[in-house]
Design an enzyme around this catalytic site. Structure first.
Site, mmCIF file in Angstrom:
data_model
loop_
_atom_site.group_PDB
_atom_site.id
_atom_site.type_symbol
_atom_site.label_atom_id
_atom_site.label_comp_id
_atom_site.label_asym_id
_atom_site.label_seq_id
_atom_site.Cartn_x
_atom_site.Cartn_y
_atom_site.Cartn_z
ATOM 1 N N TYR A 145 40.585 34.760 41.401
ATOM 2 C CA TYR A 145 40.037 34.327 40.113
ATOM 3 C C TYR A 145 40.712 33.017 39.736
ATOM 4 O O TYR A 145 41.932 32.892 39.819
ATOM 5 C CB TYR A 145 40.306 35.386 39.044
ATOM 6 C CG TYR A 145 39.846 35.014 37.651
ATOM 7 C CD1 TYR A 145 38.488 34.882 37.360
ATOM 8 C CD2 TYR A 145 40.761 34.813 36.621
ATOM 9 C CE1 TYR A 145 38.056 34.559 36.071
ATOM 10 C CE2 TYR A 145 40.332 34.494 35.336
ATOM 11 C CZ TYR A 145 38.984 34.371 35.070
ATOM 12 O OH TYR A 145 38.558 34.055 33.796
ATOM 13 N N ASP A 240 46.340 27.866 43.193
ATOM 14 C CA ASP A 240 46.235 28.325 41.810
ATOM 15 C C ASP A 240 47.396 29.277 41.571
ATOM 16 O O ASP A 240 47.373 30.432 41.989
ATOM 17 C CB ASP A 240 44.889 29.026 41.581
ATOM 18 C CG ASP A 240 44.741 29.493 40.138
ATOM 19 O OD1 ASP A 240 45.742 29.477 39.400
ATOM 20 O OD2 ASP A 240 43.622 29.875 39.762
ATOM 21 N N LYS A 268 50.013 30.784 32.202
ATOM 22 C CA LYS A 268 50.719 32.025 31.882
ATOM 23 C C LYS A 268 52.224 31.814 31.584
ATOM 24 O O LYS A 268 52.546 31.444 30.466
ATOM 25 C CB LYS A 268 50.442 33.074 32.951
ATOM 26 C CG LYS A 268 48.933 33.418 32.946
ATOM 27 C CD LYS A 268 48.504 34.605 33.768
ATOM 28 C CE LYS A 268 47.057 34.957 33.452
ATOM 29 N NZ LYS A 268 46.105 34.774 34.526
#
Ligand SMILES: *Cc1c(COP(=O)(O)O)cnc(C)c1O
Length: 431
Positions: A145, A240, A268
Site C-alpha cells: 500500500y 516506501d 508515520k
C-alpha cells in the site's frame, strides 16, 4: 440506560454524519464485525475507550506512536510550539532541523521535502520519478500500500506482468494503465516485466518490509534483484518506508536489507503522531522539484511548525543509543511468547518481527506474498481479535495489517497479552 454501551451510542451518532462513522475505512471493524471502539484518551502503552475500558495498544496509531502515548519530552515540545503559533505559511528553522535530522539517519537521502501525509509523499515521489526520468510506467506489488493516489489504487490484471485494474470506483482505467502490478517476492515475474518494459519504467515502488499485507519481508535476493534491475534499466528504486522508516530500525528497511534506494518515502514515525511525511533522495533528483525544477509539488501545511516539533522530539528519543535493541527485544518476546502459546495449544501459528513491528499468521509458514496471506482463516482471526479485545488487548482489526510495539510497553503488558492469546488458543478447536 445505566449500562448503555457508549461505543454503540457514538457509532450510531458517527454514522449519521460521517460515511461509515469513520474517517479512514479500517477503523470501522468491517473485516472483524462489531462496534469500533471510540478512543477517549491514551497514555504510554494504553488507550481507553468511551466506556473507560483500558486496552494495551498494538496499533500505535498504525505506527507513529513508537514512544508510546504522551511521552513527556514530546508533549513538552508540542506545547511549546503551539504557544508560538500553529502555522505561518512561511519557512521556519525547525523545518531545517527536522530535514537535517532525517538526512543524518537515512544516508541514501541528500535532500528531503516535507509534506503532510504518506499518501501525499508517495504520490509526489511518483510524480518526481516520472518527471526526472521522462518515463510513464511504474511497478508496484500486490499487497503493498502506498496511500490512495489514483495511479496506486490498482490490482493485478490477468496474466504475467500486465498492467493493473483500478481497485476503487472513481479511478478511470486510463489512470492505472501505466501501473504494472507484480507479485511480491516473485523474481521471474520481475525480470519479465523489465525485459518487456524496462526502457519505459520510471520507477519501482516497494515496501521492502511490507506492513500492509500483515508483515511480509522481501527476501534479500528479491530486494537485490529490484535494485539491480532498476540500475540496469535506468529506473528509480523507490522504497516506501512510511511504515518501516524509524520503525524497523534507526535506518529503516533499507538499513535492515543493506540496500540503497534512489528515493525514500517517509511518514508515520517522523510525525510522532502529527500529520507529517516526507520524501527524499539524491540532490540531482530532488532539485527537479519546484521551485528549482519542472516537477510541481506544494502544500499549505507542509512542514507545519507544531508537527515538526513533534517529529523532531520523537526522532531525538529514538536516536538514543540502545533504543532499537530494547524495542526489538520487547517485540521479539511478544512474538516468541505468542508462538509458544499457540504451539502449547496445538494451533497452527507463525510470527515474525523487526524492530518495533510484527506480524502473526494463523498458519505454520510465513507467507511470502499477498495471495498466501489471504489464505488465512478469517473466522479464526476474527475470534482471536474479539477474544483479545474482550481481554483488553487491541490489535489491528484486520488480518492483513501489521502490529506495533512501543517503548512504553512493559514486560507485564507483553506477558498479559501472551496469556490472553493462550486462553483463546486453548478455547478454540485444535486441528
Ligand atoms: C500508511 C502508509 C501510507 C499512507 O500514509 P497516510 O499518512 O495514511 O496517507 C503509504 N505507504 C505506506 C507503506 C503506509 O504504511
Amino acid at each position: 440506560m445505566p449500562n448503555a454501551d457508549q461505543n454503540d451510542i457514538l457509532f450510531e451518532r458517527a454514522r449519521a454524519v460521517i460515511p461509515g462513522g469513520v474517517n479512514s475505512p479500517v477503523r470501522a471493524f468491517k473485516a472483524v464485525g462489531g462496534t469500533p471502539r471510540f478512543i477517549r484518551r491514551a497514555e504510554g502503552a494504553y488507550f481507553w475507550d468511551a466506556n473507560d475500558k483500558r486496552y494495551i495498544d498494538y496499533i500505535g496509531s498504525w505506527g507513529p506512536m513508537i514512544l508510546g502515548h504522551g511521552h513527556p519530552a514530546v508533549v513538552e515540545a508540542v506545547q511549546k510550539a503551539v504557544l508560538e503559533g500553529f502555522s505561518y505559511g512561511a519557512p521556519t528553522e525547525r523545518e531545517i532541523e527536522l530535514a537535517e535530522a532525517i538526512l543524518a539517519l537515512v544516508p541514501s537521502m541528500e535532500m528531503v521535502r516535507l509534506v503532510s501525509s504518506g499518501t501525499e509523499a508517495a504520490m509526489s515521489a511518483l510524480r518526481l520519478a516520472r518527471g526526472a526520468t521522462g518515463r510513464k510506467h511504474i511497478i508496484k506489488f500486490e499487497g503493498c500500500y502506498h496511500g490512495h493516489a489514483d495511479a496506486l489504487l490498482v490490482k493485478a490484471g490477468s496474466g504475467l506482468a500486465t498492467f493493473g485494474h483500478p481497485t476503487s470506483a472513481g479511478v478511470p482505467p486510463e489512470v492505472t494503465q501505466h501501473t504494472l502490478v507484480l507479485e511480491y517476492n516473485n523474481i521471474a515475474q520481475l525480470e519479465e516485466a523489465f525485459a518487456l518494459h524496462g526502457n519505459d519504467i520510471a520507477c519501482l515502488m516497494i515496501e521492502a518490509i511490507a506492513g500492509n499485507m500483515n508483515f511480509v519481508r522481501a527476501t534479500p535476493e528479491f530486494a537485490a534483484r529490484c535494485r539491480a534491475l532498476c540500475t540496469q534499466h535506468g529506473a528509480l528504486l523507490v522504497f516506501d518506508e512510511v511504515m518501516t522508516g524509524f520503525r524497523v530500525g534507526l535506518h529503516g528497511a533499507q538499513g535492515v536489507l543493506g540496500i540503497t534506494p534512489d528515493l525514500t518515502v517517509l511518514g508515520k514515525v517522523i510525525g510522532g503522531g502529527m500529520p507529517l511525511a516526507a520524501f527524499g533522495g539524491p540532490r540531482a533528483i530532488m532539485e527537479q522539484l519546484a521551485p528549482l525544477g519542472p516537477v510541481y509539488q506544494a502544500g499549505t501545511l507542509s512542514g507545519n511548525p507544531v508537527a515538526t516539533a513533534c517529529g523532531l522530539a520523537t526522532l531525538k528519543e529514538i536516536a538514543r543509543p540502545g533504543f532499537y535493541e530494547a524495542l526489538s527485544k520487547k517485540t521479539r518476546s511478544l512474538v516468541d511468547g505468542l508462538k509458544a502459546a499457540a504451539a502449547a495449544e496445538g494451533q497452527p501459528f507463525n510470527a515474525d518481527s523487526e524492530g518495533g513491528m510484527f506480524g502473526f499468521f494463523l498458519m505454520n509458514e510465513l507467507p511470502q506474498n499477498y495471495a498466501k496471506v489471504m489464505t488465512t482463516d478469517n473466522a479464526k482471526f476474527n475470534a482471536l481479535f474479539h477474544g483479545l479485545l474482550d481481554r483488553g488487548v487491541y490489535i489491528a482489526p484486520a488480518l492483513y495489517e501489521a502490529g506495533f510495539v512501543s517503548a512504553a510497553h512493559s514486560d507485564e503488558d507483553i506477558a498479559a497479552t501472551v496469556e490472553a492469546a493462550r486462553q483463546i488458543f486453548k478455547a478454540s478447536q485444535p486441528r
